[in-house]
Write an enzyme that holds these catalytic residues in place. Sequence first.
Site, PDB file in Angstrom:
ATOM      1  N   GLN A   1      -0.802  -8.206  -9.523  1.00  0.00           N
ATOM      2  CA  GLN A   1      -0.277  -7.308 -10.486  1.00  0.00           C
ATOM      3  C   GLN A   1      -0.620  -7.656 -11.660  1.00  0.00           C
ATOM      4  O   GLN A   1      -0.426  -8.879 -12.227  1.00  0.00           O
ATOM      5  CB  GLN A   1       1.210  -7.549 -10.317  1.00  0.00           C
ATOM      6  CG  GLN A   1       1.952  -7.199  -8.874  1.00  0.00           C
ATOM      7  CD  GLN A   1       1.885  -5.670  -8.610  1.00  0.00           C
ATOM      8  OE1 GLN A   1       1.307  -4.887  -9.360  1.00  0.00           O
ATOM      9  NE2 GLN A   1       2.422  -5.168  -7.565  1.00  0.00           N
TER      10      GLN A   1
ATOM     11  N   ARG B   1       8.247  -9.765 -11.381  1.00  0.00           N
ATOM     12  CA  ARG B   1       8.147 -11.132 -10.713  1.00  0.00           C
ATOM     13  C   ARG B   1       9.189 -11.719 -11.630  1.00  0.00           C
ATOM     14  O   ARG B   1       9.411 -11.612 -12.759  1.00  0.00           O
ATOM     15  CB  ARG B   1       6.819 -11.676 -11.550  1.00  0.00           C
ATOM     16  CG  ARG B   1       5.606 -10.977 -10.625  1.00  0.00           C
ATOM     17  CD  ARG B   1       5.670 -11.560  -9.284  1.00  0.00           C
ATOM     18  NE  ARG B   1       4.461 -10.960  -8.657  1.00  0.00           N
ATOM     19  CZ  ARG B   1       4.620  -9.899  -7.668  1.00  0.00           C
ATOM     20  NH1 ARG B   1       5.619  -9.299  -7.543  1.00  0.00           N
ATOM     21  NH2 ARG B   1       3.304  -9.493  -7.058  1.00  0.00           N
TER      22      ARG B   1
ATOM     23  N   LYS C   1      11.451  -1.518   2.170  1.00  0.00           N
ATOM     24  CA  LYS C   1      10.310  -0.517   1.768  1.00  0.00           C
ATOM     25  C   LYS C   1       9.227  -0.563   2.972  1.00  0.00           C
ATOM     26  O   LYS C   1       8.800  -1.773   3.086  1.00  0.00           O
ATOM     27  CB  LYS C   1       9.718  -0.851   0.364  1.00  0.00           C
ATOM     28  CG  LYS C   1       8.621   0.336   0.136  1.00  0.00           C
ATOM     29  CD  LYS C   1       8.074   0.191  -1.059  1.00  0.00           C
ATOM     30  CE  LYS C   1       6.779  -0.472  -1.133  1.00  0.00           C
ATOM     31  NZ  LYS C   1       5.515   0.040  -1.027  1.00  0.00           N
TER      32      LYS C   1
ATOM     33  N   LYS D   1       3.723   8.212   0.647  1.00  0.00           N
ATOM     34  CA  LYS D   1       2.827   8.788  -0.447  1.00  0.00           C
ATOM     35  C   LYS D   1       2.174  10.060   0.023  1.00  0.00           C
ATOM     36  O   LYS D   1       1.023  10.158   0.199  1.00  0.00           O
ATOM     37  CB  LYS D   1       1.769   7.978  -0.870  1.00  0.00           C
ATOM     38  CG  LYS D   1       2.266   6.631  -1.629  1.00  0.00           C
ATOM     39  CD  LYS D   1       1.252   5.708  -2.418  1.00  0.00           C
ATOM     40  CE  LYS D   1       1.873   4.583  -3.158  1.00  0.00           C
ATOM     41  NZ  LYS D   1       2.759   3.430  -2.331  1.00  0.00           N
TER      42      LYS D   1
ATOM     43  N   ARG E   1       5.994 -10.029  -2.563  1.00  0.00           N
ATOM     44  CA  ARG E   1       5.815 -11.641  -2.219  1.00  0.00           C
ATOM     45  C   ARG E   1       6.465 -12.417  -2.895  1.00  0.00           C
ATOM     46  O   ARG E   1       6.833 -13.600  -2.391  1.00  0.00           O
ATOM     47  CB  ARG E   1       4.197 -11.601  -2.661  1.00  0.00           C
ATOM     48  CG  ARG E   1       3.151 -11.028  -1.711  1.00  0.00           C
ATOM     49  CD  ARG E   1       1.749 -10.785  -2.302  1.00  0.00           C
ATOM     50  NE  ARG E   1       1.936  -9.671  -3.461  1.00  0.00           N
ATOM     51  CZ  ARG E   1       0.957  -9.395  -4.124  1.00  0.00           C
ATOM     52  NH1 ARG E   1      -0.305  -9.863  -3.716  1.00  0.00           N
ATOM     53  NH2 ARG E   1       0.816  -8.449  -5.183  1.00  0.00           N
TER      54      ARG E   1
ATOM     55  N   ASP F   1       7.689   4.935   2.102  1.00  0.00           N
ATOM     56  CA  ASP F   1       6.551   4.898   0.948  1.00  0.00           C
ATOM     57  C   ASP F   1       5.301   5.398   1.494  1.00  0.00           C
ATOM     58  O   ASP F   1       4.447   4.509   1.753  1.00  0.00           O
ATOM     59  CB  ASP F   1       6.683   3.492   0.190  1.00  0.00           C
ATOM     60  CG  ASP F   1       5.479   3.524  -0.961  1.00  0.00           C
ATOM     61  OD1 ASP F   1       5.366   4.668  -1.531  1.00  0.00           O
ATOM     62  OD2 ASP F   1       5.106   2.583  -1.497  1.00  0.00           O
TER      63      ASP F   1
ATOM     64  N   THR G   1      -1.383   2.743 -10.173  1.00  0.00           N
ATOM     65  CA  THR G   1      -1.437   1.813 -11.260  1.00  0.00           C
ATOM     66  C   THR G   1      -3.004   1.236 -11.212  1.00  0.00           C
ATOM     67  O   THR G   1      -3.356   0.307 -12.145  1.00  0.00           O
ATOM     68  CB  THR G   1      -0.557   0.613 -11.461  1.00  0.00           C
ATOM     69  OG1 THR G   1      -0.449   0.305 -10.040  1.00  0.00           O
ATOM     70  CG2 THR G   1       0.654   1.167 -11.937  1.00  0.00           C
TER      71      THR G   1
ATOM     72  N   HIS H   1       0.614  13.784   0.568  1.00  0.00           N
ATOM     73  CA  HIS H   1      -0.274  14.566  -0.314  1.00  0.00           C
ATOM     74  C   HIS H   1      -1.128  15.378   0.327  1.00  0.00           C
ATOM     75  O   HIS H   1      -2.082  14.606   1.282  1.00  0.00           O
ATOM     76  CB  HIS H   1      -1.326  13.468  -1.064  1.00  0.00           C
ATOM     77  CG  HIS H   1      -2.155  14.133  -2.324  1.00  0.00           C
ATOM     78  ND1 HIS H   1      -2.843  13.430  -2.952  1.00  0.00           N
ATOM     79  CD2 HIS H   1      -2.035  15.266  -2.665  1.00  0.00           C
ATOM     80  CE1 HIS H   1      -3.528  14.451  -3.846  1.00  0.00           C
ATOM     81  NE2 HIS H   1      -3.012  15.515  -3.599  1.00  0.00           N
ATOM     82  N   ASP H   2      -0.628  16.489   0.574  1.00  0.00           N
ATOM     83  CA  ASP H   2      -1.517  17.654   1.494  1.00  0.00           C
ATOM     84  C   ASP H   2      -1.302  19.076   1.074  1.00  0.00           C
ATOM     85  O   ASP H   2      -0.311  19.230  -0.184  1.00  0.00           O
ATOM     86  CB  ASP H   2      -1.223  17.480   2.863  1.00  0.00           C
ATOM     87  CG  ASP H   2      -2.378  17.621   3.798  1.00  0.00           C
ATOM     88  OD1 ASP H   2      -2.885  18.728   3.724  1.00  0.00           O
ATOM     89  OD2 ASP H   2      -2.494  16.691   4.697  1.00  0.00           O
TER      90      ASP H   2
ATOM     91  N   ASN I   1       2.517  23.230   3.143  1.00  0.00           N
ATOM     92  CA  ASN I   1       3.100  23.298   4.553  1.00  0.00           C
ATOM     93  C   ASN I   1       3.067  22.203   5.259  1.00  0.00           C
ATOM     94  O   ASN I   1       3.880  21.940   6.043  1.00  0.00           O
ATOM     95  CB  ASN I   1       2.424  24.415   5.334  1.00  0.00           C
ATOM     96  CG  ASN I   1       2.874  25.015   6.651  1.00  0.00           C
ATOM     97  OD1 ASN I   1       4.246  25.206   6.688  1.00  0.00           O
ATOM     98  ND2 ASN I   1       2.054  24.804   7.716  1.00  0.00           N
TER      99      ASN I   1
HETATM  100  O1  C5P Z   1       4.129  -8.373  -3.291  1.00  0.00           O
HETATM  101  P1  C5P Z   1       4.570  -7.293  -4.534  1.00  0.00           P
HETATM  102  O2  C5P Z   1       5.732  -7.507  -5.198  1.00  0.00           O
HETATM  103  O3  C5P Z   1       3.344  -6.935  -5.409  1.00  0.00           O
HETATM  104  O4  C5P Z   1       4.597  -5.711  -3.748  1.00  0.00           O
HETATM  105  C1  C5P Z   1       4.660  -4.574  -4.683  1.00  0.00           C
HETATM  106  C2  C5P Z   1       4.826  -3.586  -3.658  1.00  0.00           C
HETATM  107  O5  C5P Z   1       4.990  -2.269  -4.491  1.00  0.00           O
HETATM  108  C3  C5P Z   1       3.806  -3.318  -2.645  1.00  0.00           C
HETATM  109  O6  C5P Z   1       4.308  -2.743  -1.650  1.00  0.00           O
HETATM  110  C4  C5P Z   1       2.820  -2.548  -3.341  1.00  0.00           C
HETATM  111  O7  C5P Z   1       2.049  -1.395  -2.518  1.00  0.00           O
HETATM  112  C5  C5P Z   1       3.953  -1.500  -4.167  1.00  0.00           C
HETATM  113  N1  C5P Z   1       3.285  -0.858  -5.130  1.00  0.00           N
HETATM  114  C6  C5P Z   1       2.779  -1.667  -6.557  1.00  0.00           C
HETATM  115  N2  C5P Z   1       2.212  -1.068  -7.485  1.00  0.00           N
HETATM  116  C7  C5P Z   1       2.156   0.307  -7.392  1.00  0.00           C
HETATM  117  C8  C5P Z   1       2.803   1.052  -6.654  1.00  0.00           C
HETATM  118  C9  C5P Z   1       3.398   0.218  -5.464  1.00  0.00           C
HETATM  119  O8  C5P Z   1       2.636  -2.688  -6.260  1.00  0.00           O
HETATM  120  N3  C5P Z   1       1.707   0.919  -8.721  1.00  0.00           N
END
Ligand code: C5P
Length: 255
Positions: free
Chosen positions: A207, A198, A47, A75, A228, A73, A137, A77-78, A81
């Site tokens: 998170q 995780r 990603k 995202k 991570r 990824d 989130t 948003h505009d 066109n």
């Molecule tokens: O390191 P980690 O596993 O937390 O990374 C999660 C990935 O998912 C990161 O690239 C983060 O930007 C993305 N992400 C997230 N939560 C969201 C949307 C995307 O952690 N709601």
Amino acid sequence: MSEPNAHQPARAPSHAQERIFVALDTPDLAHAAKLARALRGAVGGVKVGKELFTAQGPDGVRAVSGGERLFLDLKFHDIPNTVAGAVRAAVHLRPFMLSLHASGGRAMMQAAAEAAREAAEDAEAPRPRLIAITLLTSLDEADLETLGQRGPVSEQVKRLAALARDSGLDGAVCSPREIEALRALCGPDFTLVVPGIRPAGAAPGDQKRVMSPAEALQAGADYLVIGRPITGQADPLAAARQIAEEISQASGGVS
Ligand code: C5P
């Protein structure tokens, strides 16, 4: 084979590791490329988000994706066109998935879907799956109030996911907490991509809502975005293999 109640995506990846997209969250191309090389074959894809893309551009994306499935990824948003143009440009990077904000509205998403179809045909490239971002989130009920949006959060997420599906998008990114509701709402063919994963015993970091890889797939996720717990480990390859093994074991063999 998986347990009968484990969700299988429409075109189910045959191996556990194919469900994993590793998040290359770094502006450093050498570091990202080294990680991508080390993990080739041990994950389903990479990603690339705004951090690496903004620092290294399309050439950076090509350097890290080299043959792997790519989740771009960015995202988008505009206005319709502009997003359609961005999608057309992105198709040349041959992404497997591409993200855009559902809050850009129906016309924007329809324009994106049409652009993806046409550009893929013109370039004889595979059509990317367009994946909606519903509500970040990081936003809570109080933020919705400030933004003048109707809550509660769970309802707004469902509203935006249904709008994305009805506008021709292929799936959505969702938190572990939302998997079951969106699967029920949007049906078995809607691709659910889930971060906040995780493995057993891993630190949650920032998170707030986490789930293990096996739990998320069991709940109905198609693809897991994991950063991570893989990239932050001394041996990322071993970490990725362990997660794939955890998934495989929980689904009774090959996922
Ligand atoms: O390191 P980690 O596993 O937390 O990374 C999660 C990935 O998912 C990161 O690239 C983060 O930007 C993305 N992400 C997230 N939560 C969201 C949307 C995307 O952690 N709601």
